[in-house]
Design a protein around this motif. Structure first.
Motif, short mmCIF file in Angstrom:
data_model
loop_
_atom_site.label_atom_id
_atom_site.label_comp_id
_atom_site.label_asym_id
_atom_site.label_seq_id
_atom_site.Cartn_x
_atom_site.Cartn_y
_atom_site.Cartn_z
N THR A 192 37.32 40.03 46.34
CA THR A 192 36.07 39.68 47.00
C THR A 192 35.43 40.87 47.69
N ARG A 193 34.12 40.78 47.84
CA ARG A 193 33.37 41.77 48.61
C ARG A 193 32.88 41.10 49.89
N LEU A 194 33.03 41.79 51.01
CA LEU A 194 32.58 41.29 52.29
C LEU A 194 31.61 42.27 52.93
N GLU A 195 30.64 41.75 53.64
CA GLU A 195 29.68 42.58 54.37
C GLU A 195 29.58 42.09 55.81
N LYS A 196 29.60 43.03 56.73
CA LYS A 196 29.60 42.71 58.16
C LYS A 196 28.17 42.55 58.67
N ASN A 197 27.90 41.41 59.33
CA ASN A 197 26.55 41.21 59.86
C ASN A 197 26.45 41.71 61.29
N ASP A 198 25.28 41.52 61.89
CA ASP A 198 25.04 42.06 63.23
C ASP A 198 25.88 41.38 64.31
N GLN A 199 26.41 40.19 64.00
CA GLN A 199 27.26 39.49 64.97
C GLN A 199 28.74 39.84 64.81
N GLY A 200 29.03 40.73 63.86
CA GLY A 200 30.41 41.17 63.67
C GLY A 200 31.21 40.33 62.70
N VAL A 201 30.55 39.43 61.96
CA VAL A 201 31.24 38.57 61.01
C VAL A 201 31.26 39.22 59.63
N TRP A 202 32.44 39.28 59.02
CA TRP A 202 32.58 39.80 57.67
C TRP A 202 32.37 38.63 56.70
N ARG A 203 31.17 38.52 56.14
CA ARG A 203 30.83 37.39 55.28
C ARG A 203 31.11 37.73 53.81
N THR A 204 31.65 36.78 53.08
CA THR A 204 31.93 36.97 51.65
C THR A 204 30.62 36.90 50.89
N THR A 205 30.33 37.94 50.11
CA THR A 205 29.05 38.01 49.40
C THR A 205 29.20 37.99 47.88
N ASP A 206 30.38 38.30 47.37
CA ASP A 206 30.57 38.39 45.93
C ASP A 206 32.06 38.40 45.62
N GLY A 207 32.41 38.25 44.34
CA GLY A 207 33.82 38.32 43.99
C GLY A 207 34.14 37.80 42.61
N THR A 208 35.41 37.90 42.25
CA THR A 208 35.92 37.38 40.98
C THR A 208 37.29 36.75 41.23
N SER A 209 37.76 35.98 40.27
CA SER A 209 39.11 35.42 40.35
C SER A 209 39.76 35.46 38.99
N ALA A 210 41.09 35.51 38.99
CA ALA A 210 41.84 35.50 37.73
C ALA A 210 43.00 34.52 37.86
N ARG A 211 42.85 33.36 37.26
CA ARG A 211 43.90 32.32 37.31
C ARG A 211 45.02 32.70 36.34
N GLY A 212 46.26 32.55 36.80
CA GLY A 212 47.40 32.90 35.97
C GLY A 212 47.67 34.39 35.92
N SER A 213 47.07 35.14 36.82
CA SER A 213 47.27 36.59 36.84
C SER A 213 48.74 36.96 37.05
N LYS A 214 49.23 37.88 36.23
CA LYS A 214 50.62 38.32 36.36
C LYS A 214 50.86 39.04 37.68
N THR A 215 49.78 39.54 38.29
CA THR A 215 49.90 40.20 39.58
C THR A 215 50.41 39.24 40.65
N CYS A 216 50.09 37.97 40.50
CA CYS A 216 50.41 36.97 41.52
C CYS A 216 51.54 36.03 41.18
N VAL A 217 51.84 35.85 39.91
CA VAL A 217 52.88 34.89 39.51
C VAL A 217 54.24 35.42 39.94
N ARG A 218 54.90 34.65 40.79
CA ARG A 218 56.23 35.07 41.27
C ARG A 218 56.97 33.88 41.85
#
Length: 218
Positions: A192-218
């Motif tokens: 995910t990509r996050l951008e910080k607004n003027d109130q200090g909140v890191w809001r999610t603005t974009d991203g991708t996902s990979a279901r079944g990724s070998k990086t995470c299967v454990r």
């Protein structure tokens, strides 16, 4: 978002191109890429819950999951204050998404607070698909192996894994829970990509996902 039975997969087949993370801007990928989402020009990145304390001036919404739904964030701190703030808001965004699904609402305070732009548009569409399919979920989602890179003072990339083996589809009308055993597809890699607004909140603005990724299967 959550692991789906065959019947639910059929009901949601039309959403295959949507991000399972509802982060916006990309499709659900089957490769093992662990690149953290940057600006459109691209680029490469570098069992504790995030702190509830917020070192900003934001009036944050109260997002509370029901008793039968739980988010667990493992080792979700780096020791760097700025990185940990971004990680904490990435975690809050996930919980806000889960809250919207279980509430069955596309305009919850948490969803509109922690997502914006492409991510918010896709998030709203994703929650609506759950409503159309007349399902929600119950159980525990475990989030682990977080990585964060600060691109500059107001933008960051966050990647992490989700284990949905203990999260189950639940019929909204009857409350019946489908406890089919988990598979490799119960694990999801989020970038995910996050951008910080003027109130200090890191809001999610974009991203991708990979279901079944070998990086995470454990």
């Amino acid at each position: 978002m959550k692991r789906r039975s065959s019947s639910i997969a059929t009901a949601l087949a039309a959403t295959a191109a949507l991000l399972l993370a509802a982060c916006g801007g990309g499709g659900d990928k089957s490769d093992d890429s662990d690149e953290i989402a940057r600006a459109d020009t691209g680029g490469s990145p570098s069992a504790t819950a995030p702190s509830d304390a917020a070192s900003d001036s934001a009036d944050r919404p109260d997002v509370t999951l029901p008793k039968d739904v739980k988010d667990v964030f493992e080792k979700w701190e780096t020791g760097d204050a700025t990185k940990d703030a971004a990680l904490a808001d990435a975690a809050r965004a996930q919980t806000a998404m889960n809250d919207a699904i279980v509430q069955g609402k596309t305009d919850t305070a948490g969803l509109t607070f922690y997502y914006e732009g492409k991510a918010l548009t896709t998030s709203v569409k994703w929650v609506q698909k759950w409503l159309d399919a007349r399902i929600t979920y119950a159980g525990t989602t475990r989030y682990f192996d977080p990585k964060v890179e600060l691109f500059d003072a107001k933008s960051a990339g966050v990647s992490f894994c989700a284990d949905e083996t203990k999260a189950y589809n639940k019929e909204r009308k009857t409350g019946k829970v489908d406890k089919s055993p988990g598979t490799s597809n119960s694990y999801v890699l989020y970038n995910t990509r996050l951008e910080k607004n003027d109130q200090g909140v890191w809001r999610t603005t974009d991203g991708t996902s990979a279901r079944g990724s070998k990086t995470c299967v454990r």
